[in-house]
Design an enzyme around this catalytic site. Sequence first.
Site, PDB file in Angstrom:
ATOM      1  N   TYR A  94      37.694  22.681  -5.730  1.00 27.67           N
ATOM      2  CA  TYR A  94      37.306  22.415  -7.112  1.00 27.67           C
ATOM      3  C   TYR A  94      35.861  22.842  -7.378  1.00 27.67           C
ATOM      4  O   TYR A  94      35.079  23.060  -6.453  1.00 27.67           O
ATOM      5  CB  TYR A  94      37.444  20.920  -7.419  1.00 27.67           C
ATOM      6  CG  TYR A  94      38.824  20.372  -7.283  1.00 27.67           C
ATOM      7  CD1 TYR A  94      39.923  21.001  -7.863  1.00 27.67           C
ATOM      8  CD2 TYR A  94      39.049  19.191  -6.567  1.00 27.67           C
ATOM      9  CE1 TYR A  94      41.198  20.475  -7.735  1.00 27.67           C
ATOM     10  CE2 TYR A  94      40.328  18.656  -6.434  1.00 27.67           C
ATOM     11  CZ  TYR A  94      41.398  19.308  -7.029  1.00 27.67           C
ATOM     12  OH  TYR A  94      42.658  18.788  -6.902  1.00 27.67           O
ATOM     13  N   ARG A  95      35.515  22.918  -8.656  1.00 25.85           N
ATOM     14  CA  ARG A  95      34.110  23.140  -8.987  1.00 25.85           C
ATOM     15  C   ARG A  95      33.297  21.923  -8.546  1.00 25.85           C
ATOM     16  O   ARG A  95      33.829  20.806  -8.454  1.00 25.85           O
ATOM     17  CB  ARG A  95      33.939  23.344 -10.495  1.00 25.85           C
ATOM     18  CG  ARG A  95      34.657  24.563 -11.035  1.00 25.85           C
ATOM     19  CD  ARG A  95      34.237  24.832 -12.473  1.00 25.85           C
ATOM     20  NE  ARG A  95      35.342  25.366 -13.267  1.00 25.85           N
ATOM     21  CZ  ARG A  95      35.240  25.715 -14.540  1.00 25.85           C
ATOM     22  NH1 ARG A  95      34.076  25.592 -15.165  1.00 25.85           N
ATOM     23  NH2 ARG A  95      36.284  26.181 -15.195  1.00 25.85           N
ATOM     24  N   HIS A 136      36.458  34.305 -11.060  1.00 25.94           N
ATOM     25  CA  HIS A 136      37.508  34.782 -10.173  1.00 25.94           C
ATOM     26  C   HIS A 136      36.893  35.771  -9.202  1.00 25.94           C
ATOM     27  O   HIS A 136      35.702  36.097  -9.271  1.00 25.94           O
ATOM     28  CB  HIS A 136      38.647  35.426 -10.963  1.00 25.94           C
ATOM     29  CG  HIS A 136      39.558  34.431 -11.609  1.00 25.94           C
ATOM     30  ND1 HIS A 136      40.367  33.582 -10.885  1.00 25.94           N
ATOM     31  CD2 HIS A 136      39.785  34.145 -12.925  1.00 25.94           C
ATOM     32  CE1 HIS A 136      41.053  32.815 -11.709  1.00 25.94           C
ATOM     33  NE2 HIS A 136      40.719  33.125 -12.949  1.00 25.94           N
ATOM     34  N   ASP A 166      38.314  36.397  -2.495  1.00 20.76           N
ATOM     35  CA  ASP A 166      39.199  35.279  -2.174  1.00 20.76           C
ATOM     36  C   ASP A 166      39.501  35.190  -0.683  1.00 20.76           C
ATOM     37  O   ASP A 166      39.404  34.105  -0.083  1.00 20.76           O
ATOM     38  CB  ASP A 166      40.530  35.418  -2.922  1.00 20.76           C
ATOM     39  CG  ASP A 166      40.431  34.981  -4.373  1.00 20.76           C
ATOM     40  OD1 ASP A 166      39.402  34.395  -4.749  1.00 20.76           O
ATOM     41  OD2 ASP A 166      41.376  35.235  -5.134  1.00 20.76           O
TER      42      ASP A 166
END
Length: 389
Positions: A94-95, A136, A166
Amino acid sequence: MSGPLTGVRVLVLAGMGPVPFVGMLLADMGAQVVRVVRPSHRSARALSQTDGLGAEFDVVNRGGEAIAVDLKDSDGVENVLRLVAGADVFIEGYRPGVAERLGLGPAVVCARNPEIVYTRLTGYGQNGPLATEAGHDINYVAQTGALHAMARAGEAPRPPINLLGDYAGGAAIGAFGIVCALLEAWKSGRGQVVDAAMIDGVALLTAKLQGLRAAGLYSDEPGTNYLDSGAPFYDTYECADGNYIAVGALEPDFYAEFLSRLGVDTTQWPAQDDRGHWPRLRELIAATVATRTRAEWAGIYEGTDACVTPVLNFDEAADDPHNAERELFHRVHGVLQPAPAPRLSRTPARAPSVPRTEHLEVAELIAAWTGASQDSEYAAAQAVSEEKR
């Protein structure tokens, strides 16, 4: 069960990007990886929590299991914390601040289990002006300077799908951090927080380029260097059949081997290191490669040191003789899956499998991980939860 991480328990708050992939890396090596997903995704054929991909096709969840927990409910959070007591690794993506608001931040989790490795997988990291911004892979790679370098001369930068941020800079570096922290925890008896940010990992991957830049051997102008499509002997070329070959003939000996098998007179071609005539050299190579098919060139360069290979699609790569001998890919119920890596001689990784679509029962997992049965406290909590429903 097999693999060097057999016996390691990993609890993951399901998410996107590097989160499921780092779970796959750990599961491949034998860890028991359990994802915490929303209750709306309990059904056996439910869609993936993140991107609508059918669960049976979500390869990054192979080897893992799932439990359905409502993290907006205090009982659900308490169940997760009960599992934390028996876990070795906790992962959230999560942020910054979100896990804390859920009641699952490092302070709470580490208080329940001081030996746990608490891992935070994010794009921009836990601090700095961008820490809470959305993003992203393309954004994180751009932030590090790496995306700027991924362009041909005079063209726009091209993101390498989401492999760099990623998966390489995020999940792979994150998994490395997790294993490092696990090794230290087993020695000290104390866990710690792993801040695995994609910008950190991608920046780390540019280490060699930074040295070349400092030495004046790498230009910040994209498409002008040896490895960024600037050099005509390190690029891809279209063949007569519309397919491509990849040429990586950097060293003089390899380049000489490459030229010797082109089947044309190259004695008047520009010298390899004559940068001023690289555009002309590229034209000559392109025109020559275009006279034969990819298969013909593959046959011509097979077994040589010219560093020439066919550019294969995924199905062709799976069927390639070399890749097939190494079992680089596996077809599992019709789905192509990459083999686990790296390969270990004594404690090999698990074989690729179909991602599980059924979910575990939370109470059973708590009992298995903590050795606790349905004691009175837990039974009372469950009774309250049933009344609420």
